[in-house]
Design a protein around this motif. Sequence first.
Motif, mmCIF file in Angstrom:
data_model
loop_
_atom_site.group_PDB
_atom_site.id
_atom_site.type_symbol
_atom_site.label_atom_id
_atom_site.label_comp_id
_atom_site.label_asym_id
_atom_site.label_seq_id
_atom_site.Cartn_x
_atom_site.Cartn_y
_atom_site.Cartn_z
ATOM 1 N N ASP A 73 57.596 56.034 52.025
ATOM 2 C CA ASP A 73 57.154 54.760 52.900
ATOM 3 C C ASP A 73 57.846 54.933 54.241
ATOM 4 O OD1 ASP A 73 56.705 53.152 50.741
ATOM 5 O OD2 ASP A 73 59.041 52.723 50.191
ATOM 6 N N LEU A 74 58.086 56.005 54.604
ATOM 7 C CA LEU A 74 58.350 56.839 55.872
ATOM 8 C C LEU A 74 57.240 57.534 56.420
ATOM 9 C CD1 LEU A 74 62.213 58.171 55.694
ATOM 10 C CD2 LEU A 74 61.307 56.218 57.042
ATOM 11 N N LEU A 75 56.595 56.762 57.737
ATOM 12 C CA LEU A 75 55.410 57.092 58.012
ATOM 13 C C LEU A 75 55.494 58.630 58.648
ATOM 14 C CD1 LEU A 75 54.478 54.001 59.963
ATOM 15 C CD2 LEU A 75 54.118 54.476 57.748
ATOM 16 N N SER A 76 56.551 59.029 59.248
ATOM 17 C CA SER A 76 56.702 60.451 59.839
ATOM 18 C C SER A 76 56.814 61.363 58.739
ATOM 19 C CB SER A 76 57.978 60.535 60.764
ATOM 20 O OG SER A 76 57.604 59.800 62.230
ATOM 21 N N ASN A 77 57.216 60.868 57.663
ATOM 22 C CA ASN A 77 57.559 61.902 56.482
ATOM 23 C C ASN A 77 56.124 62.198 55.941
ATOM 24 O OD1 ASN A 77 57.798 62.009 53.586
ATOM 25 N ND2 ASN A 77 60.015 62.328 54.212
ATOM 26 N N MET A 92 53.503 61.777 57.593
ATOM 27 C CA MET A 92 52.754 62.826 58.764
ATOM 28 C C MET A 92 53.048 64.008 58.468
ATOM 29 S SD MET A 92 50.787 61.522 60.809
ATOM 30 C CE MET A 92 50.398 60.313 61.953
ATOM 31 N N ALA A 93 54.247 64.429 58.172
ATOM 32 C CA ALA A 93 54.729 65.721 57.877
ATOM 33 C C ALA A 93 54.319 66.505 56.861
ATOM 34 C CB ALA A 93 56.191 65.938 58.196
ATOM 35 N N ASN A 94 54.414 65.615 55.551
ATOM 36 C CA ASN A 94 54.265 66.352 54.210
ATOM 37 C C ASN A 94 52.966 65.929 53.586
ATOM 38 O OD1 ASN A 94 56.772 67.563 54.639
ATOM 39 N ND2 ASN A 94 57.644 65.726 54.153
ATOM 40 N N GLN A 129 54.361 50.151 52.243
ATOM 41 C CA GLN A 129 54.336 49.414 53.571
ATOM 42 C C GLN A 129 52.807 48.763 53.834
ATOM 43 O OE1 GLN A 129 56.369 49.375 56.045
ATOM 44 N NE2 GLN A 129 57.733 51.096 55.431
ATOM 45 N N HIS A 180 51.531 47.310 56.803
ATOM 46 C CA HIS A 180 50.917 47.235 57.976
ATOM 47 C C HIS A 180 50.064 48.152 58.661
ATOM 48 C CE1 HIS A 180 53.549 50.306 59.608
ATOM 49 N NE2 HIS A 180 54.532 49.676 58.426
ATOM 50 N N ASN A 231 49.565 50.298 60.676
ATOM 51 C CA ASN A 231 49.806 51.888 60.995
ATOM 52 C C ASN A 231 49.385 52.615 59.716
ATOM 53 O OD1 ASN A 231 52.031 50.020 62.308
ATOM 54 N ND2 ASN A 231 51.642 51.871 63.816
ATOM 55 N N VAL A 235 47.650 56.358 59.872
ATOM 56 C CA VAL A 235 48.319 57.540 59.328
ATOM 57 C C VAL A 235 47.579 58.193 58.413
ATOM 58 C CG1 VAL A 235 50.256 58.398 57.747
ATOM 59 C CG2 VAL A 235 50.917 56.819 59.470
ATOM 60 N N SER A 294 52.376 47.153 65.484
ATOM 61 C CA SER A 294 51.520 47.652 64.228
ATOM 62 C C SER A 294 50.304 48.449 64.670
ATOM 63 C CB SER A 294 51.106 46.076 63.290
ATOM 64 O OG SER A 294 50.197 45.551 64.390
ATOM 65 N N GLU A 328 53.090 60.581 66.916
ATOM 66 C CA GLU A 328 54.778 60.818 66.974
ATOM 67 C C GLU A 328 54.891 60.371 68.430
ATOM 68 O OE1 GLU A 328 56.155 60.381 64.431
ATOM 69 O OE2 GLU A 328 55.444 61.724 62.994
ATOM 70 N N GLY A 361 58.949 51.592 58.259
ATOM 71 C CA GLY A 361 58.702 52.749 57.891
ATOM 72 C C GLY A 361 58.822 53.689 59.124
ATOM 73 N N MET A 373 61.867 61.690 62.573
ATOM 74 C CA MET A 373 61.188 63.059 62.553
ATOM 75 C C MET A 373 60.348 62.980 63.472
ATOM 76 S SD MET A 373 60.749 63.318 58.261
ATOM 77 C CE MET A 373 59.683 64.774 58.529
ATOM 78 N N ASN A 375 58.544 66.566 64.255
ATOM 79 C CA ASN A 375 56.985 66.857 63.859
ATOM 80 C C ASN A 375 56.176 67.069 64.982
ATOM 81 O OD1 ASN A 375 56.894 66.015 61.250
ATOM 82 N ND2 ASN A 375 56.133 63.906 61.310
ATOM 83 N N ARG A 408 56.482 70.571 65.242
ATOM 84 C CA ARG A 408 55.889 71.334 64.118
ATOM 85 C C ARG A 408 54.203 71.643 64.193
ATOM 86 N NH1 ARG A 408 57.120 69.072 58.268
ATOM 87 N NH2 ARG A 408 55.298 70.119 56.998
ATOM 88 N N PHE A 409 53.737 70.594 64.697
ATOM 89 C CA PHE A 409 52.376 70.578 64.942
ATOM 90 C C PHE A 409 51.773 70.805 66.432
ATOM 91 C CE2 PHE A 409 53.045 67.724 61.162
ATOM 92 C CZ PHE A 409 52.298 68.258 60.370
#
Lengths: 113, 312
Positions: A30-34, A36-38, A49, A51, A53, A57, B185, B217, B274, B279, B283, B286-287
Amino acid sequence: MKIKDILNEMKLEVLNIGKDSEIRGGYSSDLLSNVMANAKEGDIWITVQKHMNIIAVAQLKKIPAILIANGGTLSEEVLKKAKEEGITILSSKEGTFELSGKLYNLLIKNQAL
Amino acid sequence: MSIELSCKLSKYAHIFEDLKAEDIMTKQVSTLTADKKISQAKEMMKIKKISGIPIVNDENKLIGIISIEDIIKALETGEMEEKIEKIMTKEVISLKKEDNLPSIIQKFEMYKFGRFPVVDEKNFLCGILTKVDILHKILDKFNLIYLHDKKRNSILNQDLSLITGEKLDIKKAEFKHQIDTTDISRAGEGAAILKSFLINKGIDSEIARKVGIAVYEAETNVVIHSKGEGEILCFIKKDKIIVRVIDNGIGIENLDQAMKEGFSTAPDYIRELGFGAGMGIPNMKRFADKLVILSEKNSGTQVEFVFFLKDK
């Protein structure tokens, strides 16, 4: 495995049907950056989530399908954006753990064949 | 009303603090002596299109003032051929040469007159000051500020890359996107548009994806944290893509901490959506192939990325 094959195997509510892309794996967070990263291209993304965003993503990560856990629906605006981007939105009353387990079995089993 | 105006003015006080009555006033003043007839004052007002005349003695010291209202009264009472002395206001409210703008405005508000004579320390008349004079002076001042701003912009628009030192013409950026900081949002929208833009330009989709993620980000950081306004700029060079995400917000107080994975200052309601996983900057690192963040508390943040294009 195609999205429609998943729909044949699991009881999921379809909120938007996008391109019938190949699903290669999944990612639950549920973590957006997570995410994004993985998350990887072609993953189905399981999240609570709802919404706007999540569409951004998914688009940036080339995620073809989002599965909303714990039920509920998305706002018109978000669904409209999903439609524009061709991203499939699915929903289920089950939680992230159950959905991840079922999809894992389905996708891994499918890959093994 | 007066408090309100003083409040409004106090915000700009520093701009006008060096402005004195003698800088604002009109120096050519039409005057009359007290022994002249009221009808003469009326004629002078008509010809010069003015609504008040300071009355002076032989030495040019201010001894009174006559206004259009005084003339009307004289007309009604049939005193037009009397001497000005008879009807002029003798206790004149005047301004001193050295009075500053706030005190001048205060006087206008207090007395509701249309004009004030300006005198020196010995009560010699130096000029006259109307509301229109103030307006002109303020506009002059703003004109100066505007010119200064334009000059500054032309310098700001000629910029060098923070990373490679290449010249970047901000005005000619291939891609510009104003970040909507009012709606969380919609954070990430700019990054998504940029990604599609790059793909349309024929940029390798893997590179476009990396740009999208790093910029996402930076963009969400601007929306969540900056409390200011921000912009995304992209420059496509022969061998690289340079992206800048800039904002004029509160800045990053401790960059070392912000760089650490898991560190976040996001409030709970943001985390529930979220975000705020700590990060964002990791991030970006990283990118992007290269990353520079310039920030200072209360001075905004500039993030610059370089993404190298692969040799074809």
